[in-house]
Design a protein around this motif. Structure first.
Motif, PDB file in Angstrom:
ATOM      1  N   GLY A   7       0.842  -1.195   0.000  1.00  0.00           N
ATOM      2  CA  GLY A   7       0.000   0.000   0.000  1.00  0.00           C
ATOM      3  C   GLY A   7       0.872   1.238   0.000  1.00  0.00           C
ATOM      4  N   VAL A   8       0.586   2.172  -0.888  1.00  0.00           N
ATOM      5  CA  VAL A   8       1.343   3.422  -0.909  1.00  0.00           C
ATOM      6  C   VAL A   8       0.457   4.516  -0.333  1.00  0.00           C
ATOM      7  CG1 VAL A   8       2.507   5.149  -2.343  1.00  0.00           C
ATOM      8  CG2 VAL A   8       2.704   2.711  -2.911  1.00  0.00           C
ATOM      9  N   TYR A   9       0.917   5.093   0.781  1.00  0.00           N
ATOM     10  CA  TYR A   9       0.184   6.200   1.387  1.00  0.00           C
ATOM     11  C   TYR A   9       0.921   7.486   1.046  1.00  0.00           C
ATOM     12  CZ  TYR A   9      -2.356   9.138   4.627  1.00  0.00           C
ATOM     13  OH  TYR A   9      -3.143  10.135   5.153  1.00  0.00           O
ATOM     14  N   GLY A  10       0.250   8.382   0.313  1.00  0.00           N
ATOM     15  CA  GLY A  10       0.885   9.655  -0.075  1.00  0.00           C
ATOM     16  C   GLY A  10       1.069   9.699  -1.569  1.00  0.00           C
ATOM     17  N   LEU A  11       0.200  10.467  -2.242  1.00  0.00           N
ATOM     18  CA  LEU A  11       0.254  10.509  -3.712  1.00  0.00           C
ATOM     19  C   LEU A  11       0.805  11.838  -4.219  1.00  0.00           C
ATOM     20  CD1 LEU A  11      -3.078   8.610  -4.505  1.00  0.00           C
ATOM     21  CD2 LEU A  11      -0.730   7.751  -4.648  1.00  0.00           C
ATOM     22  N   GLY A  12       1.789  12.364  -3.493  1.00  0.00           N
ATOM     23  CA  GLY A  12       2.529  13.514  -4.010  1.00  0.00           C
ATOM     24  C   GLY A  12       3.399  13.038  -5.172  1.00  0.00           C
ATOM     25  N   THR A  13       4.337  13.878  -5.565  1.00  0.00           N
ATOM     26  CA  THR A  13       5.174  13.565  -6.729  1.00  0.00           C
ATOM     27  C   THR A  13       5.868  12.207  -6.598  1.00  0.00           C
ATOM     28  OG1 THR A  13       5.607  15.919  -6.805  1.00  0.00           O
ATOM     29  CG2 THR A  13       7.008  14.537  -8.155  1.00  0.00           C
ATOM     30  N   MET A  14       6.557  12.003  -5.476  1.00  0.00           N
ATOM     31  CA  MET A  14       7.354  10.780  -5.328  1.00  0.00           C
ATOM     32  C   MET A  14       6.463   9.557  -5.084  1.00  0.00           C
ATOM     33  SD  MET A  14      10.517  11.567  -5.789  1.00  0.00           S
ATOM     34  CE  MET A  14      11.601  10.371  -5.012  1.00  0.00           C
ATOM     35  N   GLY A  15       5.432   9.727  -4.265  1.00  0.00           N
ATOM     36  CA  GLY A  15       4.536   8.605  -3.972  1.00  0.00           C
ATOM     37  C   GLY A  15       3.815   8.121  -5.215  1.00  0.00           C
ATOM     38  N   SER A  16       3.287   9.058  -6.012  1.00  0.00           N
ATOM     39  CA  SER A  16       2.580   8.677  -7.248  1.00  0.00           C
ATOM     40  C   SER A  16       3.515   7.917  -8.171  1.00  0.00           C
ATOM     41  CB  SER A  16       2.113   9.905  -8.038  1.00  0.00           C
ATOM     42  OG  SER A  16       1.405  10.763  -7.237  1.00  0.00           O
ATOM     43  N   ALA A  17       4.722   8.468  -8.319  1.00  0.00           N
ATOM     44  CA  ALA A  17       5.659   7.849  -9.264  1.00  0.00           C
ATOM     45  C   ALA A  17       6.042   6.446  -8.810  1.00  0.00           C
ATOM     46  CB  ALA A  17       6.901   8.733  -9.406  1.00  0.00           C
ATOM     47  N   LEU A  18       6.264   6.262  -7.514  1.00  0.00           N
ATOM     48  CA  LEU A  18       6.620   4.924  -7.023  1.00  0.00           C
ATOM     49  C   LEU A  18       5.453   3.950  -7.162  1.00  0.00           C
ATOM     50  CD1 LEU A  18       8.761   5.524  -3.810  1.00  0.00           C
ATOM     51  CD2 LEU A  18       9.510   4.473  -5.930  1.00  0.00           C
ATOM     52  N   ALA A  19       4.232   4.443  -6.907  1.00  0.00           N
ATOM     53  CA  ALA A  19       3.053   3.570  -7.042  1.00  0.00           C
ATOM     54  C   ALA A  19       2.918   3.101  -8.492  1.00  0.00           C
ATOM     55  CB  ALA A  19       1.798   4.310  -6.587  1.00  0.00           C
ATOM     56  N   LEU A  20       3.127   4.007  -9.443  1.00  0.00           N
ATOM     57  CA  LEU A  20       3.027   3.629 -10.861  1.00  0.00           C
ATOM     58  C   LEU A  20       4.149   2.652 -11.245  1.00  0.00           C
ATOM     59  CD1 LEU A  20       2.099   7.071 -12.494  1.00  0.00           C
ATOM     60  CD2 LEU A  20       0.585   5.138 -12.029  1.00  0.00           C
ATOM     61  N   THR A  32      -3.693   5.480  -1.340  1.00  0.00           N
ATOM     62  CA  THR A  32      -4.573   6.456  -0.711  1.00  0.00           C
ATOM     63  C   THR A  32      -3.778   7.717  -0.408  1.00  0.00           C
ATOM     64  OG1 THR A  32      -6.264   6.813   0.975  1.00  0.00           O
ATOM     65  CG2 THR A  32      -4.259   5.703   1.698  1.00  0.00           C
ATOM     66  N   ASN A  33      -4.500   8.738   0.014  1.00  0.00           N
ATOM     67  CA  ASN A  33      -3.867  10.033   0.212  1.00  0.00           C
ATOM     68  C   ASN A  33      -4.673  10.825   1.226  1.00  0.00           C
ATOM     69  OD1 ASN A  33      -1.754  11.894  -0.883  1.00  0.00           O
ATOM     70  ND2 ASN A  33      -3.547  13.200  -1.222  1.00  0.00           N
ATOM     71  N   ARG A  34      -3.985  11.689   1.963  1.00  0.00           N
ATOM     72  CA  ARG A  34      -4.688  12.492   2.990  1.00  0.00           C
ATOM     73  C   ARG A  34      -5.790  13.336   2.340  1.00  0.00           C
ATOM     74  NH1 ARG A  34      -3.383  17.348   6.403  1.00  0.00           N
ATOM     75  NH2 ARG A  34      -2.036  17.976   4.695  1.00  0.00           N
ATOM     76  N   GLU A  35      -5.438  14.037   1.238  1.00  0.00           N
ATOM     77  CA  GLU A  35      -6.467  14.786   0.510  1.00  0.00           C
ATOM     78  C   GLU A  35      -7.115  13.790  -0.452  1.00  0.00           C
ATOM     79  OE1 GLU A  35      -3.289  15.588   0.598  1.00  0.00           O
ATOM     80  OE2 GLU A  35      -3.134  17.528   1.589  1.00  0.00           O
ATOM     81  N   VAL A  36      -8.344  13.364  -0.132  1.00  0.00           N
ATOM     82  CA  VAL A  36      -8.931  12.272  -0.910  1.00  0.00           C
ATOM     83  C   VAL A  36      -9.234  12.683  -2.356  1.00  0.00           C
ATOM     84  CG1 VAL A  36      -9.852  10.861   0.962  1.00  0.00           C
ATOM     85  CG2 VAL A  36     -11.184  12.789   0.133  1.00  0.00           C
ATOM     86  N   ASP A  37      -9.381  13.971  -2.600  1.00  0.00           N
ATOM     87  CA  ASP A  37      -9.701  14.376  -3.983  1.00  0.00           C
ATOM     88  C   ASP A  37      -8.507  14.227  -4.938  1.00  0.00           C
ATOM     89  OD1 ASP A  37      -8.627  16.404  -2.423  1.00  0.00           O
ATOM     90  OD2 ASP A  37      -9.389  17.990  -3.718  1.00  0.00           O
ATOM     91  N   PRO A  41      -8.207  11.428  -9.694  1.00  0.00           N
ATOM     92  CA  PRO A  41      -7.418  11.891 -10.858  1.00  0.00           C
ATOM     93  C   PRO A  41      -6.141  11.082 -11.055  1.00  0.00           C
ATOM     94  CG  PRO A  41      -8.048  13.752  -9.458  1.00  0.00           C
ATOM     95  CD  PRO A  41      -8.486  12.511  -8.741  1.00  0.00           C
ATOM     96  N   PHE A  42      -5.523  10.687  -9.932  1.00  0.00           N
ATOM     97  CA  PHE A  42      -4.294   9.892 -10.052  1.00  0.00           C
ATOM     98  C   PHE A  42      -4.578   8.572 -10.768  1.00  0.00           C
ATOM     99  CE2 PHE A  42      -1.998   6.271  -8.118  1.00  0.00           C
ATOM    100  CZ  PHE A  42      -0.756   6.497  -8.666  1.00  0.00           C
ATOM    101  N   VAL A  43      -5.669   7.923 -10.371  1.00  0.00           N
ATOM    102  CA  VAL A  43      -6.000   6.622 -10.967  1.00  0.00           C
ATOM    103  C   VAL A  43      -6.375   6.801 -12.444  1.00  0.00           C
ATOM    104  CG1 VAL A  43      -7.546   4.625 -10.854  1.00  0.00           C
ATOM    105  CG2 VAL A  43      -6.667   5.643  -8.744  1.00  0.00           C
ATOM    106  N   ALA A  54      -5.475  -0.183  -6.543  1.00  0.00           N
ATOM    107  CA  ALA A  54      -6.740  -0.233  -5.792  1.00  0.00           C
ATOM    108  C   ALA A  54      -6.828   1.030  -4.939  1.00  0.00           C
ATOM    109  CB  ALA A  54      -6.778  -1.475  -4.917  1.00  0.00           C
ATOM    110  N   PRO A  55      -7.670   1.970  -5.340  1.00  0.00           N
ATOM    111  CA  PRO A  55      -7.758   3.226  -4.584  1.00  0.00           C
ATOM    112  C   PRO A  55      -8.693   3.102  -3.381  1.00  0.00           C
ATOM    113  CG  PRO A  55      -9.088   3.357  -6.584  1.00  0.00           C
ATOM    114  CD  PRO A  55      -8.501   1.983  -6.561  1.00  0.00           C
ATOM    115  N   TYR A  56      -8.317   3.728  -2.284  1.00  0.00           N
ATOM    116  CA  TYR A  56      -9.157   3.729  -1.080  1.00  0.00           C
ATOM    117  C   TYR A  56      -9.225   5.139  -0.518  1.00  0.00           C
ATOM    118  CZ  TYR A  56      -8.662  -1.321  -1.264  1.00  0.00           C
ATOM    119  OH  TYR A  56      -8.680  -2.628  -1.674  1.00  0.00           O
ATOM    120  N   GLU A  57     -10.367   5.458   0.068  1.00  0.00           N
ATOM    121  CA  GLU A  57     -10.528   6.810   0.594  1.00  0.00           C
ATOM    122  C   GLU A  57     -10.348   6.895   2.099  1.00  0.00           C
ATOM    123  OE1 GLU A  57     -13.808   9.001  -0.938  1.00  0.00           O
ATOM    124  OE2 GLU A  57     -12.927   8.971  -2.952  1.00  0.00           O
ATOM    125  N   THR A  58     -10.351   5.743   2.790  1.00  0.00           N
ATOM    126  CA  THR A  58     -10.102   5.792   4.239  1.00  0.00           C
ATOM    127  C   THR A  58      -8.927   4.896   4.565  1.00  0.00           C
ATOM    128  OG1 THR A  58     -11.491   3.894   4.782  1.00  0.00           O
ATOM    129  CG2 THR A  58     -12.594   6.049   4.686  1.00  0.00           C
TER     130      THR A  58
END
Ligand code: 6PG
Length: 465
Positions: A7-20, A32-37, A41-43, A54-58
Motif C-alpha cells: 500500500g502506498v500512502y501519499g500521492l505527491g510527486t514521489m509517492g505517485s511515481a513509485l506507485a506507478l 490512498t492520500n490524505r487529501e482524498v480528492d 485523478p491519479f488513478v 486499488a484506490p481507497y478513501e479511508t
C-alpha cells in the motif's frame, strides 16, 4: 481485485511515481492520500496501469485491502507527519506487518521509530529514495535500513522497481534501523557539494569571463561526454540551455539567486561534526546556500566592500579537471562520514556496495562512481579511498587543475568556497607533519592541557615563562 502486495500512502510527486512504478512491475498496489480528492485523478491518469491499482478513501479500507502480513509505504513529508501517520495506522495493524518510510527522514528519528515499532512486534524500514520524480517512476536508487527479515520480504519488490546498472539493481539493505536514511542523508550532502562546485565554475565563466548561459551550457554538455559524465552535469547543461518562452532570454538569468534547502545537507554536516569528522566541502556548500539567501546583505556589500577586478582567462580544461578533483574529494569526505557512522553505530556499512547502488538512478550518479565502487570494493574498513592506487592517480592528475582554478578565482575575487575547501582538505591530508604542534603548545600555554612529544612517550608541559 486481489489483496494488494503493498500500500502506498501519499500521492505527491514521489509517492505517485513509485506507485506507478510498482504497478508497472506487476505488483498490486493499494493507494490512498490524505487529501482524498487527489486519488481519483491519479488513478485516471494511470491509464492501463490502473488495473493494478486499488484506490481507497479511508485508512481503514486501505489497510483492509492489503495482503497479510501487510506492507505499507509512507511517501509523506519527513518529520511530524510520519509520527502522526504511524500513530494513526498502528491500531489497524497486526504483528509482523511492515511500515516503510520512503521520505528524507532524519536518521535519528528513524532509529527511534524503529526501536519503538520493533518492540511492539512490527517491522519498520527507513528507506532513502533518490532520483527525483523520473527516478521514482522509472527506477530510483534505494538505500534500505531494516532487519534482515524485513529486507528479505521487501527485496523482490525493491529490486524490481530499482534502477539497474547493467543488470545490478541499485538497491541494498545497507544496515539496520537508521542506516538507510543516514546513507541517503550523506548522498544528499555529496549532492550539495557537487551542485555547488558546478555552480562555482559557472560563476567563474559568467562573472570572470563574460560567457553567456548558452555557451556555458554547451561546454557543460561537452563535459558530459568525458570523465565528468553525470546526471548533475547533464542537468546543469540543460538548465543553462533553457530559454524563457515569454522573454526569449536564458531562463537561468531570470532565476533568483537564492537557493532553498530542506535539511539533508545540513544534517550531513551536523552528523559529521558529531562524529568528529569534517566534511568541509559539504559544509561549504551548505554555507553557500545560506549566504545565497541573504540577498539584501549581498546587495549592500557589493556597493561597500571592494575586491580585485573580476577578470580571468578561462582555461576550460583546467576547469574540467578542477571539477573532477573537487567531485572526488567531496565524495571522499562523504564516504569518510559513512565510515565513521558505521563504526559509531555498529552498522558494518559496505562502502563499496553503497557506491555501486549510486551508479544509476540517484541524483549523484556519475561515471566517477563506477571508479569509486571499484576502488572501495573489497577495501578494509580503515582504508582511505583517496589512497587507493586508481583514485590517487586520478587526484594526482587533476588536482593541479583544481589548484590553478582556485588560485585564479582568488586572484579575481570570485568565490569558490566548495572547490577551495576541497583543495584545502587535500593539502591538509597529504601533510605528514602538520601544524597542530603549535596548537598543542598554545593549549598548554593558556590551559595546561599538556602535549605528547615526538622523542619520548608520555604527557608533558612546556616551560613558557
Ligand atoms: C534525491 C534528492 C531529493 C531532493 C532533496 C534535496 O536524491 O532524489 O536529493 O531527495 O532533491 O530533497 O533537497 P534540497 O536541495 O531541497 O535540500
Amino acid at each position: 481485485m486481489q489483496q494488494a502486495d503493498i500500500g502506498v500512502y501519499g500521492l505527491g510527486t514521489m509517492g505517485s511515481a513509485l506507485a506507478l512504478n510498482l504497478a508497472e512491475q506487476g505488483f498490486h498496489v493499494a493507494v490512498t492520500n490524505r487529501e482524498v480528492d487527489w486519488i481519483a485523478p491519479f488513478v485516471t491518469e494511470a491509464g492501463p496501469l490502473a488495473a493494478n491499482l486499488a484506490p481507497y478513501e479511508t485508512l481503514k479500507a486501505f489497510v483492509a485491502g492489503l495482503a497479510v502480513p501487510r506492507v505499507i509505504l509512507f511517501m509523506i513529508p519527513a518529520g511530524a507527519p510520519v509520527d502522526m501517520m504511524i500513530k494513526a495506522v498502528r491500531p489497524l495493524l497486526e504483528q509482523g506487518d511492515m511500515i516503510i518510510d520512503g521520505g528524507n527522514a532524519n536518521f535519528n528519528d528513524t532509529r527511534r521509530r524503529s526501536a519503538d515499532l520493533d518492540a511492539a512486534g512490527f517491522e519498520f524500514i527507513g528507506m532513502g529514495v533518490s532520483g527525483g520524480e523520473d527516478g521514482a517512476r522509472h527506477g530510483p536508487s534505494m538505500m534500505v535500513g531494516s532487519s534482515e527479515t524485513a529486507w528479505a520480504r521487501l527485496r523482490p519488490m525493491a529490486q524490481a522497481i530499482a534502477a539497474k546498472f547493467g543488470s545490478d539493481p541499485c538497491v541494498a539493505r545497507v544496515g539496520p534501523d537508521g542506516a538507510g536514511h543516514f546513507v541517503k542523508t550523506v548522498h544528499n550532502g555529496i549532492e550539495y557539494a557537487d551542485m555547488q562546485m558546478i555552480s562555482e565554475v559557472y560563476g567563474l565563466l559568467r562573472d570572470g569571463a563574460n560567457w553567456d548561459a548558452a555557451r556555458i551550457g554547451r561546454l557543460f554538455g561537452g563535459w558530459n561526454n568525458g570523465p565528468l559524465a553525470s546526471f548533475l552535469i547533464e542537468a546543469s547543461a540543460d538548465v543553462l540551455n533553457a530559454v524563457d518562452a515569454l522573454t526569449g532570454t536564458p531562463l537561468v538569468d531570470l532565476i533568483v539567486d537564492a537557493a532553498g534547502q530542506k535539511g539533508t545537507g545540513r544534517w550531513t554536516v551536523i552528523e559529521a561534526l558529531k562524529l568528529g569528522q569534517s566534511a568541509s566541502a559539504i559544509e561549504a556548500a551548505v554555507g553557500a546556500r545560506a549566504w545565497s539567501s541573504v540577498r539584501d546583505v549581498r546587495a549592500d556589500a557589493a556597493g561597500i566592500l571592494t575586491g580585485p577586478p573580476a577578470d580571468l582567462a578561462p582555461d576550460t580544461q583546467q576547469m574540467e579537471q578542477a571539477l573532477l578533483a573537487g567531485r572526488i574529494l567531496g565524495h571522499a569526505q562523504g564516504f569518510d562520514v559513512l565510515r565513521a557512522a558505521s563504526q559509531e553505530y555498529g552498522w558494518s556499512l559496505d562502502l563499496g556496495r553503497i557506491a555501486e547502488i549510486w551508479r544509476a538512478g540517484c541524483i549523484i550518479r556519475s561515471s566517477l562512481l563506477d571508479d569509486l565502487a571499484a576502488a572501495l570494493k573489497g577495501a578494509q574498513p580503515q582504508d582511505q579511498m583517496i589512497l587507493s592506487p586508481a583514485i590517487a592517480a586520478l587526484l594526482n592528475a587533476n588536482v593541479p587543475g583544481l589548484r590553478r582554478v582556485v588560485g585564479a578565482a582568488v586572484q579575481a575575487g570570485l568565490p569558490v568556497p566548495a572547490l577551495s575547501a576541497s583543495l584545502a582538505w587535500y593539502d591538509s591530508i597529504r601533510q605528514a607533519r602538520g601544524t597542530a604542534n603549535l596548537i598543542q603548545g598554545q593549549r598548554d600555554y593558556f590551559g595546561e592541557h599538556g602535549f605528547a612529544r615526538l622523542d619520548k612517550p608520555g604527557k608533558f608541559h612546556g616551560d613558557f615563562s
